[in-house]
Enzyme design. Structure first.
Site, PDB file in Angstrom:
ATOM      1  N   PRO A   1     -19.266 -17.932 -33.441  1.00  0.00           N
ATOM      2  CA  PRO A   1     -19.981 -18.531 -34.573  1.00  0.00           C
ATOM      3  C   PRO A   1     -19.028 -19.026 -35.662  1.00  0.00           C
ATOM      4  CG  PRO A   1     -20.282 -16.138 -34.536  1.00  0.00           C
ATOM      5  CD  PRO A   1     -19.585 -16.511 -33.268  1.00  0.00           C
TER       6      PRO A   1
ATOM      7  N   GLU B   1     -18.530  -7.249 -31.233  1.00  0.00           N
ATOM      8  CA  GLU B   1     -18.039  -7.877 -32.477  1.00  0.00           C
ATOM      9  C   GLU B   1     -17.170  -9.105 -32.201  1.00  0.00           C
ATOM     10  OE1 GLU B   1     -19.002  -7.342 -35.508  1.00  0.00           O
ATOM     11  OE2 GLU B   1     -20.312  -5.770 -34.741  1.00  0.00           O
TER      12      GLU B   1
ATOM     13  N   ARG C   1     -24.292 -33.197 -18.268  1.00  0.00           N
ATOM     14  CA  ARG C   1     -25.180 -34.366 -18.226  1.00  0.00           C
ATOM     15  C   ARG C   1     -24.451 -35.671 -18.552  1.00  0.00           C
ATOM     16  NH1 ARG C   1     -27.458 -36.130 -22.754  1.00  0.00           N
ATOM     17  NH2 ARG C   1     -29.486 -36.609 -21.874  1.00  0.00           N
TER      18      ARG C   1
ATOM     19  N   ASP D   1     -29.440 -41.767 -26.157  1.00  0.00           N
ATOM     20  CA  ASP D   1     -29.886 -40.504 -26.732  1.00  0.00           C
ATOM     21  C   ASP D   1     -29.377 -40.323 -28.164  1.00  0.00           C
ATOM     22  OD1 ASP D   1     -31.355 -39.406 -24.625  1.00  0.00           O
ATOM     23  OD2 ASP D   1     -29.537 -38.730 -23.618  1.00  0.00           O
TER      24      ASP D   1
HETATM   25  N1  SAM Z   1     -18.842 -10.455 -35.314  1.00  0.00           N
HETATM   26  C1  SAM Z   1     -18.920 -11.840 -34.957  1.00  0.00           C
HETATM   27  C2  SAM Z   1     -19.026 -12.679 -36.204  1.00  0.00           C
HETATM   28  O1  SAM Z   1     -19.751 -12.275 -37.110  1.00  0.00           O
HETATM   29  O2  SAM Z   1     -18.416 -13.764 -36.263  1.00  0.00           O
HETATM   30  C3  SAM Z   1     -20.161 -12.130 -34.118  1.00  0.00           C
HETATM   31  C4  SAM Z   1     -20.056 -11.631 -32.740  1.00  0.00           C
HETATM   32  S1  SAM Z   1     -21.459 -12.076 -31.788  1.00  0.00           S
HETATM   33  C5  SAM Z   1     -22.525 -10.701 -32.030  1.00  0.00           C
HETATM   34  C6  SAM Z   1     -20.927 -11.823 -30.123  1.00  0.00           C
HETATM   35  C7  SAM Z   1     -20.442 -13.060 -29.386  1.00  0.00           C
HETATM   36  O3  SAM Z   1     -21.497 -13.983 -29.268  1.00  0.00           O
HETATM   37  C8  SAM Z   1     -19.314 -13.830 -30.028  1.00  0.00           C
HETATM   38  O4  SAM Z   1     -18.061 -13.274 -29.706  1.00  0.00           O
HETATM   39  C9  SAM Z   1     -19.488 -15.217 -29.449  1.00  0.00           C
HETATM   40  O5  SAM Z   1     -18.863 -15.353 -28.189  1.00  0.00           O
HETATM   41  C10 SAM Z   1     -20.995 -15.303 -29.248  1.00  0.00           C
HETATM   42  N2  SAM Z   1     -21.682 -16.073 -30.288  1.00  0.00           N
HETATM   43  C11 SAM Z   1     -22.548 -15.577 -31.206  1.00  0.00           C
HETATM   44  N3  SAM Z   1     -23.026 -16.538 -31.987  1.00  0.00           N
HETATM   45  C12 SAM Z   1     -22.468 -17.698 -31.571  1.00  0.00           C
HETATM   46  C13 SAM Z   1     -22.564 -19.050 -32.007  1.00  0.00           C
HETATM   47  N4  SAM Z   1     -23.325 -19.400 -33.018  1.00  0.00           N
HETATM   48  N5  SAM Z   1     -21.841 -19.982 -31.333  1.00  0.00           N
HETATM   49  C14 SAM Z   1     -21.048 -19.624 -30.308  1.00  0.00           C
HETATM   50  N6  SAM Z   1     -20.913 -18.364 -29.858  1.00  0.00           N
HETATM   51  C15 SAM Z   1     -21.611 -17.407 -30.473  1.00  0.00           C
END
Ligand code: SAM
Length: 242
Positions: A95, A122, A160, A175
């Site tokens: 994220p 995490e 795609r 698109d």
């Molecule tokens: N502690 C991290 C933070 O707050 O940035 C969040 C970890 S999340 C619970 C677990 C995993 O989900 C991440 O390591 C990532 O690979 C994935 N993930 C969660 N949200 C995401 C997003 N918006 N985009 C891409 N990957 C995401």
């Protein structure tokens, strides 16, 4: 040339090609059967060099959650990269990454090989990110429980765009975000209609049944511009907010 995608995950079952999930049906499944793409899911756990096959541990400094350990991720990347001589573009779903956009997807669709790391808990120990220097991508400003769904979103968007993946070669260029406006802006798609001509008192716009292709094209572009202005004026602004 077949695009090779490797996904490093602790839930490889989610990517089984025959699973009727996001990638096992429709366009990604067809593209795979046609040889445009192949994907392989590798279990990071298989590379854990400890007797309990642990891939995560408690965070230094305390606090909730677990952190994915460097060693299993690092070793999994090295092993998977060695399976194919083509250089892989390393991607970490997080994220905290760059927001995924059609422009990024278009770039990735031209690569021979992608290696996507899906985090859990995490996320990854920062040091392995520092050493792997992956492209860090986010699918939006919200938090998923794992990177697998995010990896699937990315894969679907890339697949795609592979030449031959869509029935009508033209359709992806029309698109949203692929359609380019008169000033080079990325536009939203125009509204679409199909039979019947009238439904619940609503008629299809006259121009679409006129048979005049020039007028239809003009109308579609005008609608795209109008929609973009209404819903996403940011797309029409100067790039990067300059
Ligand atoms: N502690 C991290 C933070 O707050 O940035 C969040 C970890 S999340 C619970 C677990 C995993 O989900 C991440 O390591 C990532 O690979 C994935 N993930 C969660 N949200 C995401 C997003 N918006 N985009 C891409 N990957 C995401």
């Amino acid at each position: 040339m077949t695009l090779r995608v490797d996904v490093l995950t602790t839930f490889p079952e989610m990517f089984a090609p025959e699973a009727p999930g996001a990638l096992g049906l429709s366009i990604p499944a067809r593209a795979r059967r046609a040889g445009l793409v192949e994907w392989h899911a590798t279990n990071i756990r298989d590379y854990a060099a400890n007797k309990h096959d642990k891939t995560d541990d408690r965070p230094f400094g305390g606090g909730p959650g677990m952190v994915m350990m460097c060693q299993p991720v690092w070793d999994a990347v090295q092993a998977v990269e060695a399976q194919d001589p083509r250089p892989a573009t390393r991607i970490l779903m997080t994220p905290q990454g760059r927001p995924l956009s059609q422009e990024i997807v278009e770039g990735l669709a031209r690569m021979p090989r992608l290696l996507i790391i899906a985090g859990h808990y995490e996320g990854l120990d920062e040091r392995v990110i520092e050493k792997l220097t992956p492209m860090e991508l986010s699918i939006g400003d919200y938090v998923l429980s794992g990177g697998e769904l995010a990896a699937m979103v990315l894969m679907d968007a890339v697949i795609r765009l592979l030449p031959g993946a869509l029935g009508d070669e033209e359709s992806s260029t029309q698109d949203s975000f692929s359609m380019i406006g008169p000033n080079g802006e990325r536009l939203l798609d125009c509204p679409h209609y199909t039979r019947p001509r009238e439904w619940m008192g609503l008629a299809v716009p006259e121009v679409l049944i006129s048979g005049d292709h020039g007028k239809v094209a003009q109308w579609r572009l005008a609608e795209s511009l109008r929609r973009t202005q209404e819903r996403r004026p940011d797309l029409l602004g100067p790039p990067d907010g300059r």
